[in-house]
Scaffold this motif. Structure first.
Motif, PDB file in Angstrom:
ATOM      1  N   ALA A 109      69.820 -89.021 -13.885  1.00 16.03           N
ATOM      2  CA  ALA A 109      70.339 -88.144 -14.955  1.00 16.03           C
ATOM      3  C   ALA A 109      71.751 -87.691 -14.623  1.00 16.03           C
ATOM      4  O   ALA A 109      72.617 -87.589 -15.505  1.00 16.03           O
ATOM      5  N   GLN A 110      71.962 -87.374 -13.362  1.00 17.79           N
ATOM      6  CA  GLN A 110      73.309 -86.971 -12.941  1.00 17.79           C
ATOM      7  C   GLN A 110      74.287 -88.116 -13.121  1.00 17.79           C
ATOM      8  O   GLN A 110      75.435 -87.931 -13.556  1.00 17.79           O
ATOM      9  N   ALA A 128      72.800 -85.441 -22.494  1.00 20.69           N
ATOM     10  CA  ALA A 128      72.824 -85.857 -21.097  1.00 20.69           C
ATOM     11  C   ALA A 128      72.601 -84.666 -20.182  1.00 20.69           C
ATOM     12  O   ALA A 128      71.869 -84.740 -19.159  1.00 20.69           O
ATOM     13  N   ALA A 129      73.236 -83.528 -20.538  1.00 18.51           N
ATOM     14  CA  ALA A 129      73.078 -82.322 -19.710  1.00 18.51           C
ATOM     15  C   ALA A 129      71.625 -81.834 -19.759  1.00 18.51           C
ATOM     16  O   ALA A 129      71.033 -81.410 -18.740  1.00 18.51           O
ATOM     17  N   THR A 130      71.046 -81.880 -20.959  1.00 16.94           N
ATOM     18  CA  THR A 130      69.643 -81.442 -21.100  1.00 16.94           C
ATOM     19  C   THR A 130      68.703 -82.322 -20.261  1.00 16.94           C
ATOM     20  O   THR A 130      67.771 -81.842 -19.587  1.00 16.94           O
ATOM     21  N   LYS A 131      68.940 -83.650 -20.301  1.00 15.02           N
ATOM     22  CA  LYS A 131      68.106 -84.576 -19.538  1.00 15.02           C
ATOM     23  C   LYS A 131      68.226 -84.299 -18.044  1.00 15.02           C
ATOM     24  O   LYS A 131      67.243 -84.363 -17.291  1.00 15.02           O
ATOM     25  N   LEU A 132      69.460 -83.949 -17.596  1.00 18.30           N
ATOM     26  CA  LEU A 132      69.657 -83.645 -16.170  1.00 18.30           C
ATOM     27  C   LEU A 132      68.915 -82.362 -15.805  1.00 18.30           C
ATOM     28  O   LEU A 132      68.273 -82.284 -14.745  1.00 18.30           O
ATOM     29  N   THR A 133      69.030 -81.382 -16.701  1.00 16.64           N
ATOM     30  CA  THR A 133      68.329 -80.108 -16.422  1.00 16.64           C
ATOM     31  C   THR A 133      66.831 -80.325 -16.337  1.00 16.64           C
ATOM     32  O   THR A 133      66.133 -79.791 -15.443  1.00 16.64           O
ATOM     33  N   GLU A 134      66.312 -81.093 -17.269  1.00 19.58           N
ATOM     34  CA  GLU A 134      64.879 -81.374 -17.252  1.00 19.58           C
ATOM     35  C   GLU A 134      64.465 -82.146 -16.005  1.00 19.58           C
ATOM     36  O   GLU A 134      63.391 -81.913 -15.408  1.00 19.58           O
ATOM     37  N   ALA A 135      65.292 -83.096 -15.556  1.00 22.02           N
ATOM     38  CA  ALA A 135      64.998 -83.892 -14.372  1.00 22.02           C
ATOM     39  C   ALA A 135      64.972 -82.997 -13.134  1.00 22.02           C
ATOM     40  O   ALA A 135      64.113 -83.146 -12.243  1.00 22.02           O
ATOM     41  N   LYS A 136      65.959 -82.073 -13.097  1.00 24.26           N
ATOM     42  CA  LYS A 136      65.983 -81.165 -11.946  1.00 24.26           C
ATOM     43  C   LYS A 136      64.743 -80.249 -11.936  1.00 24.26           C
ATOM     44  O   LYS A 136      64.165 -79.973 -10.861  1.00 24.26           O
ATOM     45  N   ALA A 137      64.329 -79.801 -13.105  1.00 28.29           N
ATOM     46  CA  ALA A 137      63.139 -78.949 -13.180  1.00 28.29           C
ATOM     47  C   ALA A 137      61.900 -79.729 -12.748  1.00 28.29           C
ATOM     48  O   ALA A 137      61.024 -79.223 -12.016  1.00 28.29           O
ATOM     49  N   ALA A 138      61.834 -80.965 -13.198  1.00 32.76           N
ATOM     50  CA  ALA A 138      60.698 -81.814 -12.823  1.00 32.76           C
ATOM     51  C   ALA A 138      60.700 -82.082 -11.324  1.00 32.76           C
ATOM     52  O   ALA A 138      59.656 -82.098 -10.650  1.00 32.76           O
TER      53      ALA A 138
END
Length: 421
Positions: A109-110, A128-138
């Motif tokens: 994602a990053q 893209a930013a939302t997907k990165l945030t979600e990936a980090k949360a996961a």
């Protein structure tokens, strides 16, 4: 059971007997048993203790077997805690994989954010930013899940290992308990065996158990045999389960210095049998079982003197012991000795009287040497089982030794079980 045996040895003539007694006595000084201050347990009590020790040992063996089986069970891969530990390890492995995947999703994602062109729209940048945030949360959640899974593994393994250690300790304790129970059992068995071998309780004197000789002549000519009778009487008010008569003959030449026991033979036969058995001076005669209160039994006796025997002196000792099924035992407190002269082969002794039982204790103070013209009983106290010293026996025998001129110093002692067979 303890068996009476009479050990007789020739001593010097009456004049020298006291000196010999004084010189012999110290040799037995160390044989005096230590005084006992505690009552010995009975055979019944020892049997009860042995049975209890056996039961305790059996229980210990069973407990050890159970502890061993329990340890084997918890060491098995199919034990509940072992299965739980394996499941926890599998879950931790899955959590580790999930964390790895989540971390890679963050990296991807990053990379997607970093790869946006300058011409990217705001919507593309926001996505893209939302997907990165979600990936980090996961990824964070996956990391937390892995930590939790790892903790469960540690907990499950600890539980499994604790159970195994506890089972191993229980087995070790059970093994020690078995060893201790075996030691107790062995000690109890040995104590019982020793008590049975020695007669269990100390045997006691019983004056009402009497052994009386009749028909033994005061003179026996070498080369002849004489028959006489031994009567064993239970004068008590209780039955004696087994009564064992004992007889012993000892003879010397006229000087009293030469033992001629091998030329004098004593035999016995029960009243109902015509078979003669040799008295070997070590064993009882056949048991009288039982001998009821007030009853008596007769034993036929035969004394044979070889023709080669020189003129001399002889004495026949008789006694009796009893043994009951409950472990109690005892015997005649005195050895009754009947003295007789041995005349050379071909002699004609003339009128010969029978030996009569003695009514007085031997006295060494004023006895004089004599050739022994008549049969005279000789008395000496038996050592009570395991309690009297040889020194006292020699002292009691000294009067008898003087009385017969050549005499015998005897020591009463017991042999082990079975020797009267």
């Amino acid at each position: 059971m303890k068996i009476r045996r009479i050990l007789a040895t020739a001593v010097a003539a009456a004049v020298t007997t006291p000196a010999l007694l004084l010189s012999v006595t110290p040799a037995f000084a160390d044989d005096k048993p230590t005084a006992q201050t505690q009552e010995k347990p009975s055979i019944a009590e020892l049997e009860k203790a042995a049975a209890a020790a056996q039961a305790a040992y059996d229980d210990a063996v069973e407990a050890e077997s159970a502890a061993k089986a329990a340890l084997e069970a918890v060491l098995s891969d199919t034990s509940p805690l072992a299965v739980a530990a394996k499941a926890a390890e599998a879950a931790a492995a899955d959590a580790a994989t999930a964390k790895t995947d989540a971390d890679q999703a963050v990296v991807d994602a990053q990379a997607a954010v970093d790869a946006l062109p300058e011409t990217a729209t705001e919507e593309e940048k926001t996505a893209a930013a939302t997907k990165l945030t979600e990936a980090k949360a996961a990824a964070a959640a996956a990391a937390d899940a892995k930590v939790a899974a790892d903790a469960k593994v540690v907990e499950a393994l600890d539980a499994r290992d604790d159970e195994r250690v506890a089972a191993a300790r229980k087995l070790a304790q059970a093994q020690k308990a078995t060893e201790a129970a075996l030691a107790d059992k062995t000690a109890a068995d040995e104590a019982l065996a020793k008590a049975k071998e020695e007669g269990g309780e100390d045997c006691v004197p019983e004056a009402k158990l009497t052994t009386v000789v009749t028909g033994l002549p005061s003179t026996v000519v070498a080369g002849t045999k004489v028959n006489f009778n031994l009567r064993v009487t239970n004068g008590t008010d209780r039955t004696m389960d087994e009564v064992l008569p004992f007889a012993y003959v000892h003879a010397t030449d006229k000087s009293g210095l030469k033992d001629i026991d091998d030329l004098v033979h004593l035999q016995w036969s029960s009243a109902s049998s015509s078979t003669w058995k040799t008295v070997d001076n070590e064993h009882y005669m056949d048991a009288i079982s039982p001998l009821k209160a007030g009853a008596h039994a007769d034993v036929k006796m035969r004394l044979t003197v070889d023709a080669s025997a020189p003129a001399g002196n002889g004495v026949t000792f008789v006694a009796g012991d009893y043994f009951n099924d409950n472990g109690t035992c005892g015997g005649t407190p005195d050895l009754e000795g009947y003295e007789f002269l041995i005349a050379a082969a071909g002699s004609k002794p003339g009128k010969v009287d029978d030996a009569k039982p003695s009514t007085t204790e031997p006295n060494t103070s004023d006895l004089k040497p004599q050739s022994g013209a008549s049969a005279r009983p000789v008395s000496g106290s038996l050592a009570s089982t395991g309690s009297s010293s040889a020194t006292s026996q020699l002292a009691l025998a000294s009067g008898a030794a003087l009385a017969i001129g050549a005499g015998a110093v005897f020591v009463a002692r017991r042999r082990k079980a079975g020797s009267h067979a």
